[in-house]
Scaffold this motif. Structure first.
Motif, mmCIF file in Angstrom:
data_model
loop_
_atom_site.group_PDB
_atom_site.id
_atom_site.type_symbol
_atom_site.label_atom_id
_atom_site.label_comp_id
_atom_site.label_asym_id
_atom_site.label_seq_id
_atom_site.Cartn_x
_atom_site.Cartn_y
_atom_site.Cartn_z
ATOM 1 N N GLY A 167 52.796 20.611 64.306
ATOM 2 C CA GLY A 167 52.760 20.546 65.774
ATOM 3 C C GLY A 167 51.518 21.203 66.321
ATOM 4 N N ASP A 168 51.266 20.995 67.601
ATOM 5 C CA ASP A 168 50.050 21.546 68.207
ATOM 6 C C ASP A 168 50.440 22.698 69.129
ATOM 7 N N PHE A 169 50.938 23.774 68.550
ATOM 8 C CA PHE A 169 51.416 24.888 69.370
ATOM 9 C C PHE A 169 50.322 25.938 69.546
ATOM 10 N N LYS A 170 50.359 26.540 70.716
ATOM 11 C CA LYS A 170 49.282 27.493 71.049
ATOM 12 C C LYS A 170 49.839 28.884 71.323
ATOM 13 N N LYS A 219 55.114 29.448 47.948
ATOM 14 C CA LYS A 219 55.115 28.144 48.615
ATOM 15 C C LYS A 219 54.628 28.299 50.066
ATOM 16 N N LEU A 220 55.129 29.307 50.745
ATOM 17 C CA LEU A 220 54.719 29.511 52.150
ATOM 18 C C LEU A 220 53.224 29.817 52.245
ATOM 19 N N PHE A 234 61.246 24.351 58.941
ATOM 20 C CA PHE A 234 60.812 24.605 60.326
ATOM 21 C C PHE A 234 59.319 24.944 60.373
ATOM 22 N N LEU A 235 58.878 25.780 59.431
ATOM 23 C CA LEU A 235 57.469 26.194 59.420
ATOM 24 C C LEU A 235 56.551 24.990 59.213
ATOM 25 N N ALA A 280 54.098 31.498 60.369
ATOM 26 C CA ALA A 280 54.873 32.737 60.147
ATOM 27 C C ALA A 280 53.955 33.892 59.795
ATOM 28 N N GLY A 281 54.418 35.098 60.121
ATOM 29 C CA GLY A 281 53.642 36.286 59.788
ATOM 30 C C GLY A 281 54.518 37.504 59.948
ATOM 31 N N ASN A 282 53.895 38.671 60.029
ATOM 32 C CA ASN A 282 54.701 39.873 60.209
ATOM 33 C C ASN A 282 53.982 40.991 60.909
#
Lengths: 573, 316
Positions: free
Chosen positions: A236-239, A300-301, A229-230, A249-251
């Motif tokens: 993709g061009d997400f904003k 990997k991420l 998914f990541l 992904a983050g936290n």
């Protein structure tokens, strides 16, 4: 001559002033908490009104970094404080930690003169971190033994035993080094197993991105699915809310809680041990084959630009800035934290950027959900410092005992009957006005209800007595939370003795505690996430594993297995 | 020979007498020393008993004085710590880089400012250059982190405008050193230049005038007048800065530390803070601090001795 004398006089005065200024601030003033003992004697535990007596001010320290978010605006004038004063003659003057709890505890105890009467702090059990510090301080005479006061004035407080796990009581609350004394009182315990709060730790995904990519919540059934998914998010061009690119992904602050992403590579064991399925022997999970899978997954991420490299050490402010903009497509955290934060920030202007829980993701054993011990195994706790005036201590116990009564608990969680809540079919139902205030996050600051006073209450009867975890929830069920606790991370209550407690009988207990220092392990593991190649990442972990072996971890593991074999009851790994 | 010794004795006792005489005569002036003496006694010498903590098992209830002695237990533990060499290497390397680039920076700034003729501009620039010194490391680290962020950080925006991939600057060792040194210079250069500006102001203008008559240009004046004139100040400050060669600055390092840079950024001070304040091993942390102090003392004494031999500049 006259001129010379004046000059001399001035010079001498100046020297004296300079010298005296060195001592400025060294003066010891009497703490406001040290009230006249005559006043303290007037408080009682029977509901007798104390409004006319001079209030007894108890100095309290909430040793939780950031706990000031639970503070009332005025400690001396709020709904809970006023009622508490009326009933017990006591007011809590509370300070809040703004830095590491361990540092605060260490500095407080080492100063030799604790400036507080009551202190609340983390007490997760074992011998490390805050628990280790409190245990050391208590066994070295810095904490007041409470058994006599509890016998006389604390019948409600003493009920904490009902909510604590057996081995937590045996090893931590009544720790062997306490020699039969009671020094710490745990709080936030479930009154019954039904009150055990499932925090809803899982992976959350921004729904608009998920929909755009054609994914469903249940599609995320393995950590590798998150990875796929990541990659799609990156392509993709997400904003975010500002129109800038999202980070896949983050936290939250300091990396909290990216472990949700690699759930497929964790054992689900409760004691940081891994049991070899072939030999049925336990080893420290940092030496297990799973740890390599976990590290390689996170590497990997990071190396493919799918995880925010800053997220591992970012501070709270920077993390919140990112979350308030919906900058991460995916993150891991518990339900309540993200819900409350987004309701007050991102969702106000961007309800379309709502985060939804995904999963269930099975762990390495193929299980969904999590296991919890019967009773709470490790809990926050409060204690009274040893040099607290005996009358102040008695007044504190009486006031805390009141807060632990049925009326006191309702006061701290729901306020005053008729004014803030009504009893409906024997259950408190908070009035809409205050439910709304709670949703907006201003109830605690305005009234003290749902705030800091909960830190002095041992048993929380959320479901067994009140029928809801959050006020208003029984009337308008939180469907998302219901979905999480029923389908994504359902908790199984188990009973038994945790193998991690065997360390208390190990002769090199201190060495092992030091060897297993969590910070050092974290440094190594996160370094490996940034390694140039997979081989380099493995080398870093192997170097750490060698350090454990040289430090004697194998002997300790053998000891754990021997002790586990000796016990008749159910040993939990 | 005997006579000579007698003479010396006599002269010594005469000196002593004259010192006491002078002190009595100027007693008011000497009285001004009293606050400083009291200050250093209370805050500089009395706390030194805390050093004994390195050889004791600290107990909360007994404090430092009554805690039991444990000999060299913690010293041995420190020397046998598996990252001991790494800590020393990192501490020296970071401090050395800071010294190498950070020491000449205020001298250069002071000389440059000294050459500015527009007084107003000079004052404004001077004031602006001091300001970062008063900004806490937390703020400095946040500013640098924001500028260098791989997500909308200024530097990476520029890179992306040039069709280049963003870089996680703080997570790459070579950039980490650059960030540590430049942020240190940015924060301290203005404030540290004050002392050189003071030294420069004491140079007689007549020297420059004479040099102009002899046909010297700006560059020659700097080389032959300005620099030699401030050389004693430079020397003294260099000797003093040598004492900090193991002090890399824990606050700055901790705030800039990222997982990939831990192997090069874990220094004695960060380790001391971690084991002391966070883990509560005060005795062990004291050993680390004591080790730093002893090395600093050796360095400052040695540098002073060398400086005394090769030049006229020395602390004592």
């Amino acid at each position: 001559m006259m001129k010379k004398s004046i000059k001399r006089l001035l010079c001498t005065a100046m020297v004296l002033m300079l010298t005296m200024s060195i001592f400025a601030g060294c003066q010891r003033t009497k703490e406001p908490t040290s009230k006249d003992s005559n006043n303290a004697g007037q408080s009682n535990n029977t509901g007798k009104k104390e409004a006319d007596a001079e209030p007894i001010v108890i100095k309290m320290f909430s040793c939780w970094n950031g706990s000031s978010g639970n503070a009332p605006r005025d400690h001396f004038d709020n709904v809970v404080a006023n009622k508490l004063l009326e009933e017990t003659g006591v007011i809590f003057d509370i300070e809040y930690a703004t830095s590491s709890e361990s540092e605060n505890l260490n500095m407080m105890f080492s100063s030799g003169d604790i400036p507080y009467d009551v202190v609340t702090a983390p007490y997760w059990g074992g011998n490390g971190g805050e628990t280790g510090i409190i245990k050391r301080a208590a066994s070295q005479g810095m904490v007041m033994a409470l058994e006599d006061l509890l016998d006389k004035h604390g019948p409600n407080i003493k009920r904490f035993e009902e909510g604590a796990a057996t081995d937590f009581l045996e090893n931590d609350v009544y720790a062997p080094e306490y020699n039969g004394h009671t020094y710490v009182i745990p709080y936030q315990l479930p009154a019954t197993p039904a009150d055990n709060k499932n925090w809803g730790y899982c992976v959350y995904v921004r729904k608009d991105i998920m929909d755009a990519l054609g994914w469903k919540q249940e599609d995320f059934n393995h950590s590798e699915k998150i990875y796929e998914f990541l990659k799609e998010v990156k392509a993709g061009d997400f904003k975010d809310a500002n129109g800038n690119p999202v980070i896949p992904a983050g936290n939250w602050h300091n990396g909290w809680a990216y472990d949700q992403l690699y759930r497929s590579y964790i054992t689900g064991n409760m004691c940081s041990l891994w049991v070899d399925p072939d030999t049925n022997k336990a080893i420290v999970d940092r030496r297990s084959p799973l740890v390599m899978e976990e590290v390689l997954y996170m590497r990997k991420l990071v190396s493919e630009g799918l995880f925010d490299p800053e997220a591992f050490r970012q501070n709270d402010t920077i993390a919140k800035e990112k979350h308030a903009l919906g900058k991460y497509a995916v993150h891991g955290v518990h339900y309540f934290h993200q819900r409350d934060f987004y309701e007050q920030t991102l969702y106000k202007d961007h309800p379309e950027m709502r985060y939804v829980p995904v999963g269930p993701i099975k762990n390495a054993k193929g299980q969904i959900g999590a296991s919890s011990l019967k009773g709470r195994a490790g809990s926050p706790a409060w204690f009274i410092s040893a040099d607290t005036d005996s009358d102040i201590a008695e007044a504190a116990i009486k006031a805390i005992n009141y807060l632990n009564s049925e009326e006191g608990r309702l006061l701290a969680f729901y306020g005053i009957e008729g004014e803030h809540f009504d009893m409906v079919d024997g259950k408190p139902r908070m009035k809409k006005e205050y439910v709304d205030m709670n949703k907006e996050g201003i109830l605690k600051s305005e009234t003290g209800i749902q705030g800091i006073y909960r830190e002095l209450i041992s048993l929380y009867p959320y479901m067994s007595e009140w029928g809801e975890f959050t006020p208003g929830e029984a009337d308008v069920p939180d469907e998302t939370y219901e979905h999480i606790i029923n389908n994504i991370v359902p908790e199984t209550i188990i009973d038994g003795y945790r193998a991690s407690n065997f360390i208390n009988d190990y002769d090199k207990k201190d060495d092992i505690n030091e060897l297993l220092n969590g910070e050092l392990w974290r440094d190594y593991r996160e370094r490996a996430f940034f390694a140039a190649t997979e081989e380099d990442a493995i080398k870093i972990i192997e170097e750490y594993q060698q350090y454990l072996i040289k430090g004697g971890i194998e002997d300790y593991e053998a000891f754990i297995n021997e002790k586990a074999a000796e016990r008749d009851d159910h040993v939990i790994f | 020979m005997k006579t000579m010794r007698l003479k010396t004795k006599k002269s010594n006792s005469h000196n002593k007498k004259s010192i006491w005489k002078r002190m009595r005569k100027y007693k008011v002036l000497y009285l001004f020393l009293l606050p400083a003496i009291v200050f250093f006694f209370i805050f500089g010498y009395i706390p030194m008993y805390g050093v004994t903590l390195a050889f004791k098992e600290f107990r909360f209830d007994t404090g430092i004085l009554m805690s039991p002695w444990v000999g060299l237990k913690y010293v041995e533990k420190f020397f046998s710590y598996f990252q001991f060499r790494l800590l020393i290497r990192n501490s020296f390397l970071i401090s050395f880089l800071k010294l190498l680039f950070g020491f000449p920076a205020p001298i250069i700034l002071a000389i440059m400012l000294n050459e500015v003729r527009a007084k107003k501009f000079k004052r404004v620039f001077q004031t602006v250059s001091y300001l970062p010194y008063f900004v806490s490391w937390v703020v400095v680290a946040t500013i640098f982190t924001k500028f260098l962020s791989p997500h909308q950080g200024l530097f990476n925006e520029l890179r992306m405008a040039m069709d280049k991939e963003p870089i996680f600057f703080l997570g790459i060792v070579k950039y980490f050193y650059i960030v540590i040194v430049t942020s240190d210079i940015w924060k301290n250069v203005g404030f540290n230049s004050i002392i050189y500006l003071a030294a420069l102001s004491s140079i007689s203008p007549m020297l420059y005038e004479a040099a102009s008559i002899d046909g010297a240009g700006k560059w020659k004046k700097i080389i032959h007048i300005t620099l030699p004139s401030i050389l004693p100040t430079v020397g003294i400050l260099f000797i003093l800065s040598m004492s900090g060669l193991l002090r890399a600055g824990y606050e700055q390092i901790i705030l800039f530390q990222q997982p990939p840079t831990i192997p090069v950024s874990e220094v004695l001070e960060t380790y001391s803070v971690k084991v002391g304040l966070q883990q509560g091993q005060y005795s062990y942390a004291t050993v680390v601090g004591l080790f730093q102090s002893i090395v600093s003392l050796i360095l400052i004494v040695t540098t002073n001795k060398i400086a005394k031999k090769v030049s006229d500049t020395s602390l004592w």
